[in-house]
Motif scaffolding. Structure first.
Motif, mmCIF file in Angstrom:
data_model
loop_
_atom_site.group_PDB
_atom_site.id
_atom_site.type_symbol
_atom_site.label_atom_id
_atom_site.label_comp_id
_atom_site.label_asym_id
_atom_site.label_seq_id
_atom_site.Cartn_x
_atom_site.Cartn_y
_atom_site.Cartn_z
ATOM 1 N N PRO A 26 0.810 -1.219 0.000
ATOM 2 C CA PRO A 26 0.000 0.000 0.000
ATOM 3 C C PRO A 26 0.848 1.276 0.000
ATOM 4 O O PRO A 26 0.478 2.266 -0.641
ATOM 5 C CB PRO A 26 -0.817 -0.118 1.296
ATOM 6 C CG PRO A 26 -0.879 -1.583 1.558
ATOM 7 C CD PRO A 26 0.445 -2.117 1.116
ATOM 8 N N TYR A 27 1.979 1.252 0.708
ATOM 9 C CA TYR A 27 2.860 2.430 0.722
ATOM 10 C C TYR A 27 3.361 2.714 -0.694
ATOM 11 O O TYR A 27 3.359 3.865 -1.149
ATOM 12 C CB TYR A 27 4.034 2.203 1.670
ATOM 13 C CG TYR A 27 4.890 3.441 1.855
ATOM 14 C CD1 TYR A 27 4.642 4.332 2.892
ATOM 15 C CD2 TYR A 27 5.939 3.728 0.976
ATOM 16 C CE1 TYR A 27 5.412 5.478 3.048
ATOM 17 C CE2 TYR A 27 6.711 4.866 1.127
ATOM 18 C CZ TYR A 27 6.444 5.736 2.168
ATOM 19 O OH TYR A 27 7.205 6.875 2.306
ATOM 20 N N ALA A 28 3.810 1.656 -1.399
ATOM 21 C CA ALA A 28 4.297 1.835 -2.766
ATOM 22 C C ALA A 28 3.184 2.328 -3.681
ATOM 23 O O ALA A 28 3.396 3.231 -4.501
ATOM 24 C CB ALA A 28 4.880 0.525 -3.290
ATOM 25 N N ALA A 29 2.010 1.740 -3.564
ATOM 26 C CA ALA A 29 0.897 2.148 -4.422
ATOM 27 C C ALA A 29 0.538 3.618 -4.208
ATOM 28 O O ALA A 29 0.224 4.349 -5.160
ATOM 29 C CB ALA A 29 -0.326 1.267 -4.157
ATOM 30 N N LYS A 30 0.619 4.068 -2.964
ATOM 31 C CA LYS A 30 0.270 5.453 -2.643
ATOM 32 C C LYS A 30 1.321 6.434 -3.142
ATOM 33 O O LYS A 30 0.999 7.503 -3.668
ATOM 34 C CB LYS A 30 0.088 5.598 -1.130
ATOM 35 C CG LYS A 30 -0.263 7.014 -0.688
ATOM 36 C CD LYS A 30 -0.434 7.097 0.821
ATOM 37 C CE LYS A 30 -0.760 8.523 1.265
ATOM 38 N NZ LYS A 30 -0.904 8.617 2.751
ATOM 39 N N HIS A 31 2.596 6.082 -2.988
ATOM 40 C CA HIS A 31 3.675 7.038 -3.238
ATOM 41 C C HIS A 31 4.352 6.872 -4.601
ATOM 42 O O HIS A 31 5.073 7.783 -5.035
ATOM 43 C CB HIS A 31 4.729 6.925 -2.126
ATOM 44 C CG HIS A 31 4.222 7.336 -0.784
ATOM 45 N ND1 HIS A 31 4.184 8.648 -0.363
ATOM 46 C CD2 HIS A 31 3.704 6.602 0.245
ATOM 47 C CE1 HIS A 31 3.684 8.706 0.869
ATOM 48 N NE2 HIS A 31 3.380 7.476 1.254
ATOM 49 N N LEU A 32 4.138 5.734 -5.277
ATOM 50 C CA LEU A 32 4.826 5.497 -6.546
ATOM 51 C C LEU A 32 4.464 6.525 -7.632
ATOM 52 O O LEU A 32 5.370 7.008 -8.333
ATOM 53 C CB LEU A 32 4.569 4.066 -7.027
ATOM 54 C CG LEU A 32 5.344 3.651 -8.276
ATOM 55 C CD1 LEU A 32 5.876 2.225 -8.133
ATOM 56 C CD2 LEU A 32 4.457 3.735 -9.513
ATOM 57 N N PRO A 33 3.186 6.878 -7.817
ATOM 58 C CA PRO A 33 2.873 7.858 -8.874
ATOM 59 C C PRO A 33 3.648 9.165 -8.706
ATOM 60 O O PRO A 33 4.263 9.660 -9.661
ATOM 61 C CB PRO A 33 1.366 8.064 -8.720
ATOM 62 C CG PRO A 33 0.879 6.769 -8.146
ATOM 63 C CD PRO A 33 1.959 6.354 -7.184
ATOM 64 N N GLU A 34 3.646 9.703 -7.502
ATOM 65 C CA GLU A 34 4.353 10.955 -7.225
ATOM 66 C C GLU A 34 5.855 10.790 -7.447
ATOM 67 O O GLU A 34 6.526 11.661 -8.010
ATOM 68 C CB GLU A 34 4.061 11.366 -5.771
ATOM 69 C CG GLU A 34 4.813 12.584 -5.289
ATOM 70 C CD GLU A 34 4.615 12.804 -3.792
ATOM 71 O OE1 GLU A 34 5.355 13.609 -3.221
ATOM 72 O OE2 GLU A 34 3.722 12.146 -3.199
ATOM 73 N N PHE A 35 6.390 9.633 -7.016
ATOM 74 C CA PHE A 35 7.826 9.371 -7.166
ATOM 75 C C PHE A 35 8.212 9.313 -8.641
ATOM 76 O O PHE A 35 9.202 9.929 -9.064
ATOM 77 C CB PHE A 35 8.195 8.053 -6.478
ATOM 78 C CG PHE A 35 9.628 7.649 -6.678
ATOM 79 C CD1 PHE A 35 10.614 8.120 -5.820
ATOM 80 C CD2 PHE A 35 9.994 6.806 -7.723
ATOM 81 C CE1 PHE A 35 11.950 7.762 -6.001
ATOM 82 C CE2 PHE A 35 11.322 6.445 -7.917
ATOM 83 C CZ PHE A 35 12.299 6.927 -7.052
ATOM 84 N N MET A 89 12.922 1.776 -4.681
ATOM 85 C CA MET A 89 13.294 3.194 -4.605
ATOM 86 C C MET A 89 12.285 3.987 -3.771
ATOM 87 O O MET A 89 12.660 4.862 -2.987
ATOM 88 C CB MET A 89 13.372 3.780 -6.022
ATOM 89 C CG MET A 89 14.459 3.184 -6.893
ATOM 90 S SD MET A 89 14.397 3.872 -8.581
ATOM 91 C CE MET A 89 15.300 2.611 -9.492
ATOM 92 N N VAL A 90 10.995 3.668 -3.953
ATOM 93 C CA VAL A 90 9.950 4.347 -3.182
ATOM 94 C C VAL A 90 10.078 4.002 -1.699
ATOM 95 O O VAL A 90 10.002 4.878 -0.826
ATOM 96 C CB VAL A 90 8.543 3.954 -3.714
ATOM 97 C CG1 VAL A 90 7.448 4.509 -2.805
ATOM 98 C CG2 VAL A 90 8.361 4.444 -5.143
ATOM 99 N N TRP A 91 10.284 2.708 -1.409
ATOM 100 C CA TRP A 91 10.432 2.297 -0.015
ATOM 101 C C TRP A 91 11.660 2.924 0.623
ATOM 102 O O TRP A 91 11.640 3.264 1.804
ATOM 103 C CB TRP A 91 10.503 0.767 0.075
ATOM 104 C CG TRP A 91 9.209 0.099 -0.284
ATOM 105 C CD1 TRP A 91 7.942 0.587 -0.090
ATOM 106 C CD2 TRP A 91 9.046 -1.175 -0.925
ATOM 107 N NE1 TRP A 91 7.010 -0.304 -0.560
ATOM 108 C CE2 TRP A 91 7.643 -1.387 -1.074
ATOM 109 C CE3 TRP A 91 9.932 -2.151 -1.367
ATOM 110 C CZ2 TRP A 91 7.132 -2.559 -1.654
ATOM 111 C CZ3 TRP A 91 9.414 -3.314 -1.953
ATOM 112 C CH2 TRP A 91 8.032 -3.502 -2.087
ATOM 113 N N ALA A 92 12.734 3.088 -0.155
ATOM 114 C CA ALA A 92 13.954 3.703 0.385
ATOM 115 C C ALA A 92 13.652 5.092 0.947
ATOM 116 O O ALA A 92 14.142 5.459 2.021
ATOM 117 C CB ALA A 92 15.029 3.781 -0.697
ATOM 118 N N GLU A 93 12.841 5.838 0.219
ATOM 119 C CA GLU A 93 12.463 7.168 0.710
ATOM 120 C C GLU A 93 11.656 7.054 1.994
ATOM 121 O O GLU A 93 11.831 7.850 2.931
ATOM 122 C CB GLU A 93 11.661 7.922 -0.360
ATOM 123 C CG GLU A 93 12.489 8.362 -1.557
ATOM 124 C CD GLU A 93 11.781 9.391 -2.422
ATOM 125 O OE1 GLU A 93 10.538 9.546 -2.291
ATOM 126 O OE2 GLU A 93 12.468 10.057 -3.211
#
Length: 227
Positions: A26-35, A89-93
């Protein structure tokens, strides 16, 4: 022949499946578009976006279409190397920001530390990218566990249900397959490792048996000297 090296899966083995599905995905799904929108022109990200276009067969897809493809793959839990790299990469942030902490079962932490002290070489093989593996262990609730591991393997070594993947990993580790034990919660992965000559132990944390393999409910029950 005595065991010299331990190769472990992560999801369902050292770490809860729920952490991956209920927290990381869910974290990746939420933040991936912006990233992706923010970093699409950076070489490391652009390389993975090109790989997504190639894998999807949509060479002309724009950034928004690539994001749409990636979100569909996340929902389907697709084992795509390019998706895994971008998720990493998203999780790293998220880890750097302190928004994520890697889950590792206490029994796994204790056993891995004990085995390392006793001179066993420890390795990881997971469908998540090597970067994602290092983040889970490096930013874990138990602190930085990365010094325990000699190396990490992901789907760039091949599919986890393919015996050839384990032969490649055996070659990289540099000791005979029969001196390596593979730990996993998936029968097909254990079967593939055994077909490549490795010893196997199945983790069934909710109980039950992984057919054809010694099965335990926690790392505390693994006796390496008895294998």
């Amino acid at each position: 022949m005595p065991i010299k090296a331990i190769l472990t899966d992560i999801e369902g083995t050292t770490s809860a499946v729920s952490f991956v599905f209920d927290v990381l995905f869910p974290y990746a799904a939420k933040h991936l578009p912006e990233f992706v929108r923010a970093h699409a022109d950076e070489p490391q990200v652009a390389e993975q976006l090109a790989a997504v276009r190639a894998e999807a067969g949509e060479a002309d897809a724009d950034v928004e279409r690539v994001i749409e493809i990636l979100l569909g793959w996340i929902a389907a839990d697709r084992k795509s190397t390019s998706l895994k790299a971008l998720q990493g990469m998203v999780w790293a942030e998220g880890y750097r920001a302190g928004q994520l902490k890697g889950h590792v079962y206490p029994d796994a932490v204790e056993a891995l530390k004990r085995w390392k002290q006793r001179g066993y070489d420890l390795y990881v093989y997971s469908s998540g990218s090597i970067q994602a593996q290092q983040l889970i262990f490096g930013c874990s609730e138990a602190g930085d566990l990365t010094p325990l591991f000699s190396d990490y393997f992901d789907t760039t070594s091949g599919p986890k249900r393919d015996a050839q993947s384990y032969r490649s990993i055996t070659q990289a580790i540099g000791c005979p397959a029969e001196e390596i034990v593979f730990l996993s919660d998936i029968v097909e992965e254990l079967d593939a490792a055994r077909a490549a000559g490795m010893q196997t132990v199945g983790l069934a944390r909710e109980g039950g048996e992984l057919a054809g393999h010694e099965t335990v409910a926690s790392f505390a029950q693994i006796d390496l000297e008895r294998l």
